[in-house]
Design a protein around this motif. Sequence first.
Motif, PDB file in Angstrom:
ATOM      1  N   THR A 113       0.857  -1.181   0.000  1.00  0.00           N
ATOM      2  CA  THR A 113       0.000   0.000   0.000  1.00  0.00           C
ATOM      3  C   THR A 113       0.893   1.231   0.000  1.00  0.00           C
ATOM      4  N   GLU A 114       0.445   2.302  -0.672  1.00  0.00           N
ATOM      5  CA  GLU A 114       1.231   3.530  -0.778  1.00  0.00           C
ATOM      6  C   GLU A 114       0.500   4.685  -0.108  1.00  0.00           C
ATOM      7  N   ILE A 115       1.231   5.484   0.659  1.00  0.00           N
ATOM      8  CA  ILE A 115       0.686   6.723   1.214  1.00  0.00           C
ATOM      9  C   ILE A 115       1.556   7.865   0.695  1.00  0.00           C
ATOM     10  N   LEU A 116       0.924   8.821   0.019  1.00  0.00           N
ATOM     11  CA  LEU A 116       1.622   9.872  -0.712  1.00  0.00           C
ATOM     12  C   LEU A 116       1.404  11.216  -0.030  1.00  0.00           C
ATOM     13  N   THR A 117       2.486  11.978   0.156  1.00  0.00           N
ATOM     14  CA  THR A 117       2.414  13.324   0.724  1.00  0.00           C
ATOM     15  C   THR A 117       2.978  14.319  -0.281  1.00  0.00           C
ATOM     16  N   VAL A 118       2.220  15.359  -0.596  1.00  0.00           N
ATOM     17  CA  VAL A 118       2.669  16.382  -1.537  1.00  0.00           C
ATOM     18  C   VAL A 118       3.541  17.392  -0.796  1.00  0.00           C
ATOM     19  N   LEU A 119       4.765  17.582  -1.286  1.00  0.00           N
ATOM     20  CA  LEU A 119       5.676  18.559  -0.694  1.00  0.00           C
ATOM     21  C   LEU A 119       5.611  19.904  -1.404  1.00  0.00           C
ATOM     22  N   GLU A 120       5.432  19.877  -2.713  1.00  0.00           N
ATOM     23  CA  GLU A 120       5.337  21.099  -3.499  1.00  0.00           C
ATOM     24  C   GLU A 120       4.395  20.878  -4.672  1.00  0.00           C
ATOM     25  N   GLY A 121       3.623  21.909  -5.027  1.00  0.00           N
ATOM     26  CA  GLY A 121       2.793  21.856  -6.217  1.00  0.00           C
ATOM     27  C   GLY A 121       1.406  21.292  -5.979  1.00  0.00           C
ATOM     28  N   THR A 122       0.766  20.971  -7.088  1.00  0.00           N
ATOM     29  CA  THR A 122      -0.612  20.455  -7.085  1.00  0.00           C
ATOM     30  C   THR A 122      -0.660  19.175  -7.902  1.00  0.00           C
ATOM     31  N   LEU A 123      -1.215  18.124  -7.333  1.00  0.00           N
ATOM     32  CA  LEU A 123      -1.313  16.840  -8.029  1.00  0.00           C
ATOM     33  C   LEU A 123      -2.765  16.389  -8.133  1.00  0.00           C
ATOM     34  N   TYR A 124      -3.107  15.871  -9.308  1.00  0.00           N
ATOM     35  CA  TYR A 124      -4.376  15.169  -9.507  1.00  0.00           C
ATOM     36  C   TYR A 124      -4.054  13.683  -9.423  1.00  0.00           C
TER      37      TYR A 124
END
Length: 219
Positions: A113-124
């Motif tokens: 399983t993956e848990i993703l954290t955005v550090l910079e920018g905008t993701l769809y």
Amino acid sequence: MANMLYFIGLLALSCSLALASDPSPLQDFCVAAPNEQIFVNGQFCKDPKQVTENDFFFSGLNKPGNTANPLGSKVTPVNVAQIPGLNTLGISAARIDFAPYGINPPHIHPRGTEILTVLEGTLYVGFVTSNTENRLITKVLQKGDVFVFPQGLIHFQRNAGYGNAVAIAALSSQNPGVITVANSVFGTKPPIADDVLAKAFQVDKSVVDRLQSQFWMDN
């Protein structure tokens, strides 16, 4: 008899849950020894007396990945191949860099399983539930947002902003694996028979032949 069947069912369920992720370590650590010539499910353990701090260390995750490629993204993995000390610990990480409009294409992690954290920018981002619903679940993420991709489900990320984007992913396996959908279908060696893919995707064989002739990049 009913109690016995209940106990057997409960035991089977417990075993299935216990086997759903990397095995738990039975000692403080089992630093991988990749030079062993015998193949096992995982890695042999290095002699604990020869273990050093560098077996638990990786440097460079602060450096942007090179996104000058057809996908406009770059994944920098930090799994057991980079940190031998992760062996048997059931966890790994990755940095993902995105150029403007870059994508991390639809793919699967068969073992994590993956848990993703955005550090910079905008993701769809999004993932697709399994058959037969095939429901698409998506979200637009901003800096500091976190999103989870369940193990084994197709998922993707796309830079939805005008500048570069960066995310950090943690995964519940020392070696979660990656199956990129386009690569695994159209980039196999040798190729899957075009009549099989033409019927599966309900398209003409010429479309399949064109897709199989493309360069399918691994990220």
